[in-house]
Design a protein around this motif. Structure first.
Motif, PDB file in Angstrom:
ATOM      1  N   ARG A 129      29.061 103.254  33.038  1.00 53.54           N
ATOM      2  CA  ARG A 129      29.715 101.979  31.813  1.00 53.54           C
ATOM      3  C   ARG A 129      30.197 102.076  31.008  1.00 53.54           C
ATOM      4  O   ARG A 129      29.640 103.510  30.768  1.00 53.54           O
ATOM      5  N   HIS A 130      31.481 101.285  30.663  1.00 54.42           N
ATOM      6  CA  HIS A 130      32.076 102.083  29.305  1.00 54.42           C
ATOM      7  C   HIS A 130      31.083 101.432  28.153  1.00 54.42           C
ATOM      8  O   HIS A 130      31.155 102.630  27.238  1.00 54.42           O
ATOM      9  N   SER A 131      29.879 100.816  28.456  1.00 51.39           N
ATOM     10  CA  SER A 131      29.309 100.339  27.246  1.00 51.39           C
ATOM     11  C   SER A 131      27.876 101.050  27.010  1.00 51.39           C
ATOM     12  O   SER A 131      26.900 100.881  26.813  1.00 51.39           O
ATOM     13  N   ALA A 135      28.188 106.508  25.760  1.00 48.01           N
ATOM     14  CA  ALA A 135      30.120 106.464  26.185  1.00 48.01           C
ATOM     15  C   ALA A 135      30.877 106.525  24.677  1.00 48.01           C
ATOM     16  O   ALA A 135      32.022 107.717  24.697  1.00 48.01           O
ATOM     17  N   SER A 136      30.579 106.753  22.949  1.00 50.89           N
ATOM     18  CA  SER A 136      31.018 106.883  22.545  1.00 50.89           C
ATOM     19  C   SER A 136      31.177 107.728  21.907  1.00 50.89           C
ATOM     20  O   SER A 136      32.108 108.511  21.006  1.00 50.89           O
ATOM     21  N   THR A 143      34.024 105.836  35.082  1.00 50.07           N
ATOM     22  CA  THR A 143      32.338 105.508  35.364  1.00 50.07           C
ATOM     23  C   THR A 143      32.953 104.804  37.035  1.00 50.07           C
ATOM     24  O   THR A 143      33.322 104.860  37.644  1.00 50.07           O
TER      25      THR A 143
END
Length: 168
Positions: A129-131, A135-136, A143
């Motif tokens: 997931r992007h979260s 990911a940062s 994903t």
């Protein structure tokens, strides 16, 4: 061998349905622009470091084999002779880290991504997931759903995604 019970009779058909959903999501969740950016990073980098720890090591090995056959400068970070940290110690600005990181995330993945980022290298992350916790750090994020009907994540869709961006 464990004897199946009436509750287990749909295990295979349920697994097949989950895998089909995961495969579909791998293609639907990632736009063509994401693939193009990843391809540009891969082709524009001097060295490509492939990272997969714990259960993700198989994905990293598959990525390594596929990329090594078509482009130079591909390095797998998990070897019996040296640790991930040792293999990433020479990453530079034109280096690229391709990381596979999924739940039960590894602290070693974070350390490796920090090393790549601090060196000015690019990062492609394949995750759920992007979260996701890492990911940062990434310039490009793919994903994929990891649903499974047992304790272990399903990696079928990751192989599809990997082959798709390697061969496109």
């Amino acid at each position: 061998k464990k004897k199946q019970t009436a509750g287990d009779k749909n295990y295979i058909s349920n697994y097949a349905a989950i895998v089909q959903n995961n495969l579909t999501s791998a293609l639907v969740n990632n736009k063509w622009e994401t693939y193009e950016k990843a391809i540009d990073l891969i082709l524009g980098s001097q060295n490509k470091y492939i990272l997969g720890t714990r259960a993700n090591m198989g994905l990293a090995a598959d990525c390594y084999v596929l990329l090594k056959r078509i482009i130079p400068g591909v390095i797998i970070t998990n070897t019996s002779a040296a640790s991930v940290i040792d293999n990433l110690s020479d990453i530079k600005k034109r280096g690229l880290l391709i990381a596979f990181s999924f739940p039960r995330y590894s602290e070693l993945d974070r350390v490796a991504m920090e090393m790549a980022k601090d060196a000015g290298g690019g990062i492609i992350l394949v995750t759920d997931r992007h979260s996701a916790p890492l990911a940062s750090y990434a310039e490009v994020i793919f994903t994929v759903d990891i649903d499974s009907n047992d304790y272990f994540n399903s990696f079928v869709r990751d192989i599809l995604l990997l082959k798709y961006y390697v061969w496109e």
